[in-house]
Design an enzyme around this catalytic site. Structure first.
Site, PDB file in Angstrom:
ATOM      1  N   SER A  73       0.173  -9.870   1.549  1.00  0.00           N
ATOM      2  CA  SER A  73       0.637  -9.990   0.168  1.00  0.00           C
ATOM      3  C   SER A  73       2.026  -9.386   0.017  1.00  0.00           C
ATOM      4  CB  SER A  73      -0.347  -9.244  -0.732  1.00  0.00           C
ATOM      5  OG  SER A  73       0.231  -9.002  -1.988  1.00  0.00           O
ATOM      6  N   TYR A  97      -5.371  -1.170  -3.039  1.00  0.00           N
ATOM      7  CA  TYR A  97      -5.410  -2.579  -2.611  1.00  0.00           C
ATOM      8  C   TYR A  97      -4.227  -2.872  -1.683  1.00  0.00           C
ATOM      9  CZ  TYR A  97      -4.027  -7.457  -2.828  1.00  0.00           C
ATOM     10  OH  TYR A  97      -3.582  -8.707  -2.481  1.00  0.00           O
ATOM     11  N   LYS A 101      -3.770  -3.981   2.578  1.00  0.00           N
ATOM     12  CA  LYS A 101      -2.969  -5.070   3.167  1.00  0.00           C
ATOM     13  C   LYS A 101      -1.980  -4.498   4.189  1.00  0.00           C
ATOM     14  CE  LYS A 101      -4.720  -8.548   0.935  1.00  0.00           C
ATOM     15  NZ  LYS A 101      -5.521  -9.543   1.636  1.00  0.00           N
TER      16      LYS A 101
END
Ligand code: UDP
Length: 292
Positions: A73, A97, A101
């Site tokens: 991302s 989050y 990643k």
């Protein structure tokens, strides 16, 4: 998603496993993605996203499949100091989050360094929106949506009263946040291009941005959706959302040159296809009852 070759034999044995199937490559899309939830449930995110990926990599290695395309991302750019974001920008994470990643990217780089048979492409998604033009496949978030376009969609179908605009005092064209929205069909095509690229002997663990290279503000996106849907989206201006970057958009040079891939669709197409999905499926894959 596992990409396998056909087997002459029955693929499933009595143990329910697949002994005869040879997997050529894996596209790993699975993961939890709600930023707010990741702040309140960090262990859930680290366990599901990171431990889940390690398990997948182990299973792949056990089956002799060392070709991976992973959904990373643009969040790994943190709050970029300038735009467009190139793949060489310094990486940082601003929430759990994003950290999952970032850590998975690092794990993939370590894995490739340890064993040159691995070929890994990390795709840094910008802001995927829209739906399949058929109106049969679209996003159906559980609970209150976190992202802009699913929220706009819910207001348009009458499931929300107004869109809260987070911040109108950014130094952008109209004061609202700017992002690089990409049609989900373009994003899907980017994965096909990445899969093809895995057969290039030069690939080790390589990164590509998947974006359009164009920045669009919240108000521009709302106007485009109103035009596509013929619905008025009432707005409520609020303060900035904590942790939000001001302007984020991609440099698309590397993907264009090396993957031979470029986004085809603009925000009008994204809004048209999203409205087609929303108007045909106002309650997503469920019914009014299932959403209560
Ligand atoms: N945004 C907004 N209202 C919402 C959701 C998002 O104004 O209900 C804004 C947000 O502040 C950002 C842009 O829309 O400027 C895109 O937000 P989203 O969460 O979709 O993507 P991300 O911020 O993760 O790139």
């Amino acid at each position: 998603m596992l990409l396998s070759r056909e087997s002459k034999n029955s693929p499933v044995n009595s143990a329910g496993t697949f002994p005869f199937i040879r997997f050529d490559a894996v596209i790993h899309f699975a993961g939890l993605k709600a930023v707010g939830e990741s702040v309140s449930k960090p262990l859930l995110y680290h366990d599901n996203n990171i431990v889940g990926t390690i398990t997948l990599l182990e299973v792949m290695a056990a089956h002799g499949c060392k070709n991976l395309v992973f959904s990373s991302s643009a969040t790994v750019y943190g709050w970029p100091k300038k735009v467009p974001c190139t793949e060489e920008f310094p990486l940082s994470a601003v929430n759990p989050y994003g950290r999952t990643k970032l850590f998975i990217e690092e794990i993939c780089r370590d894995l490739r360094n340890s064993d040159s048979q691995w070929k890994i492409i990390l795709l840094r998604y910008f802001n995927p929106v829209g739906a399949h033009p058929s109106g049969l496949i679209g996003e159906d978030p559980r609970g209150t949506p976190n992202n802009l376009m699913p929220f706009v969609q819910q207001v348009a179908v009458g499931r929300g009263q107004a869109l809260t605009v987070f911040g109108k005092d950014y130094s952008t064209k109209d004061g609202t946040g700017v992002r690089d929205y990409i049609h989900v069909v373009d994003l899907a095509d980017g994965h096909i291009a990445a899969l093809k690229k895995l057969s290039d002997p030069k690939i080790g663990c390589d990164v590509y941005n998947l974006g359009t290279g164009k920045g669009t503000s919240v108000l521009e996106m709302v106007t485009a959706f109103e035009k596509a849907s013929g619905k008025k989206i009432p707005l409520q201006i609020a303060g900035r959302r904590p942790g939000d970057a001001e302007v984020v958009y991609a440099s698309i040079k590397k993907a264009e040159t090396e993957l031979k891939w470029k986004a085809k669709y603009g925000i009008e197409d994204m809004c048209k296809d999203q409205w087609n999905w929303a108007s045909k499926n106002p309650f997503g894959y469920g019914s009014l009852e299932s959403k209560k």
